[in-house]
Scaffold this motif. Structure first.
Motif, short mmCIF file in Angstrom:
data_model
loop_
_atom_site.label_atom_id
_atom_site.label_comp_id
_atom_site.label_asym_id
_atom_site.label_seq_id
_atom_site.Cartn_x
_atom_site.Cartn_y
_atom_site.Cartn_z
N GLU A 42 -2.33 9.07 -3.29
CA GLU A 42 -1.41 9.11 -2.17
C GLU A 42 -1.00 7.76 -1.67
O GLU A 42 -1.84 6.83 -1.83
N THR A 43 0.11 7.72 -1.27
CA THR A 43 0.56 6.32 -0.59
C THR A 43 0.02 6.26 1.01
O THR A 43 -0.01 7.14 1.69
N VAL A 44 -1.11 5.16 0.91
CA VAL A 44 -1.70 5.16 2.25
C VAL A 44 -1.36 4.13 3.03
O VAL A 44 -1.46 3.70 4.46
N LEU A 45 -0.47 3.09 2.53
CA LEU A 45 0.07 2.07 3.27
C LEU A 45 1.38 1.46 2.63
O LEU A 45 1.33 1.31 1.42
N GLY A 46 2.22 1.15 3.46
CA GLY A 46 3.53 0.46 2.88
C GLY A 46 4.24 -0.43 3.61
O GLY A 46 4.11 -0.36 4.98
N VAL A 50 -7.74 -7.39 6.34
CA VAL A 50 -8.59 -6.23 6.97
C VAL A 50 -7.85 -5.02 6.77
O VAL A 50 -8.66 -3.92 6.57
N LEU A 51 -6.70 -4.99 7.09
CA LEU A 51 -5.65 -3.88 6.96
C LEU A 51 -5.69 -3.24 5.75
O LEU A 51 -5.69 -2.05 5.32
N LEU A 52 -5.66 -4.29 4.95
CA LEU A 52 -5.54 -3.93 3.24
C LEU A 52 -6.72 -3.61 2.78
O LEU A 52 -6.90 -2.56 1.96
N TYR A 91 -7.38 0.14 1.03
CA TYR A 91 -8.17 0.38 -0.13
C TYR A 91 -9.44 1.33 -0.14
O TYR A 91 -9.65 1.99 -1.25
N LEU A 92 -10.20 1.27 0.83
CA LEU A 92 -11.16 2.15 1.22
C LEU A 92 -10.72 3.62 1.54
O LEU A 92 -11.68 4.25 1.82
N GLY A 93 -9.44 3.62 1.74
CA GLY A 93 -8.89 5.08 2.34
C GLY A 93 -9.18 5.47 3.88
O GLY A 93 -9.43 6.30 4.09
N GLU A 94 -9.16 4.19 4.62
CA GLU A 94 -9.82 4.32 5.97
C GLU A 94 -8.37 4.08 6.73
O GLU A 94 -8.58 4.19 8.01
N VAL A 95 -7.36 3.95 6.17
CA VAL A 95 -6.05 3.80 7.04
C VAL A 95 -5.22 5.17 7.41
O VAL A 95 -5.37 6.05 6.28
#
Length: 241
Positions: free
Chosen positions: A216-220, A231-233, A237-241
């Motif tokens: 899944e795309t979680v950030l872009g 921190v956002l990255l 990576y941990l799937g917390e966004v």
């Protein structure tokens, strides 16, 4: 996306599903717009589906859903030769060199009539100039990666897909090679998708970044602000966004 942006796009993916078995996609609902001269870093933890996605974009795997357009022309998935002829070129993580052939022969065999020349490739990789008569199998890891990129470059790609450039290489070599990817995009106008585990180095040469986690795309977004927010990255990576 506006009509003008759509016309500028080299490759557009909408709702793309990728994987190895019908009904069981590894990557789900992937959207991407690639424009000339731009580098997009495709990031994420191991097993996120990044290599599967590149194989699908290159036509080595049929897509399981969604659409792909090259320019404004729909792309039929799973047709690697046709997609290569249209300018979609993959540098796989195993480099796929002819190890018993020389550097020059590897480049010459990949070339196209009327396309780029060996000398033009050597402008990007001058270190290979002294190794043209050497078998690819005895090159160092860094030289082999240069040759793999050179084999792709001599095909005059419109879209260059680079899978794990840093595989098996020392960080200092990666620091030398990644800026060359930036130069290729700037110099040729090719759009580049770069799968890379050295996150900060990849972001430093990229215009955009996409983070995949479990398909899944979680950030872009633009690469620069993402690089400025580790921190956002990490949360992505941990799937917390």
């Amino acid at each position: 996306m506006t009509a003008t942006q759509a016309q500028e796009a080299l490759l557009t993916c909408a709702g793309l599903d990728a994987g190895y078995g019908k009904g069981h996609p590894v990557v789900r609902g992937f959207d991407l717009v690639l424009r000339p001269g731009e580098v997009t870093a495709l990031l994420g933890p191991n097993g996120a589906g990044k290599s599967t996605l590149l194989l699908t974009l290159a036509g080595l795997l049929p897509s399981l859903g969604g659409t792909m357009n090259l320019g404004d022309v729909p792309v039929r998935s799973g047709r690697a030769r046709a997609m290569a002829r249209q300018g979609l070129v993959l540098v796989p993580d195993d480099r796929s060199l002819f190890t018993q052939l020389t550097v020059r022969d590897n480049l010459t065999l990949a070339g196209r009539r009327g396309g780029s020349t060996v000398d033009q490739v050597l402008d990007y990789f001058p270190a290979l100039g002294k190794r043209l008569k050497v078998a690819a199998g005895v090159l160092s890891g860094g030289e082999q990666q240069m040759l793999a990129l050179g084999r792709a470059l001599i095909q005059d790609p419109r879209v260059l897909l680079v899978d794990e450039l840093s595989m098996g290489l020392a960080p200092v070599i990666v620091e030398e090679l990644l800026p060359v990817v930036r130069r290729i995009a700037d110099g040729t106008g090719a759009a580049v998708v770069l799968v890379e585990q050295h996150v900060r180095l990849a972001l430093a040469v990229s215009d955009h970044a996409v983070v995949l986690v479990h398909g899944e795309t979680v950030l872009g977004g633009p690469a620069e602000p993402l690089m400025a927010d580790p921190v956002l990255l990490e949360r992505a990576y941990l799937g917390e966004v």
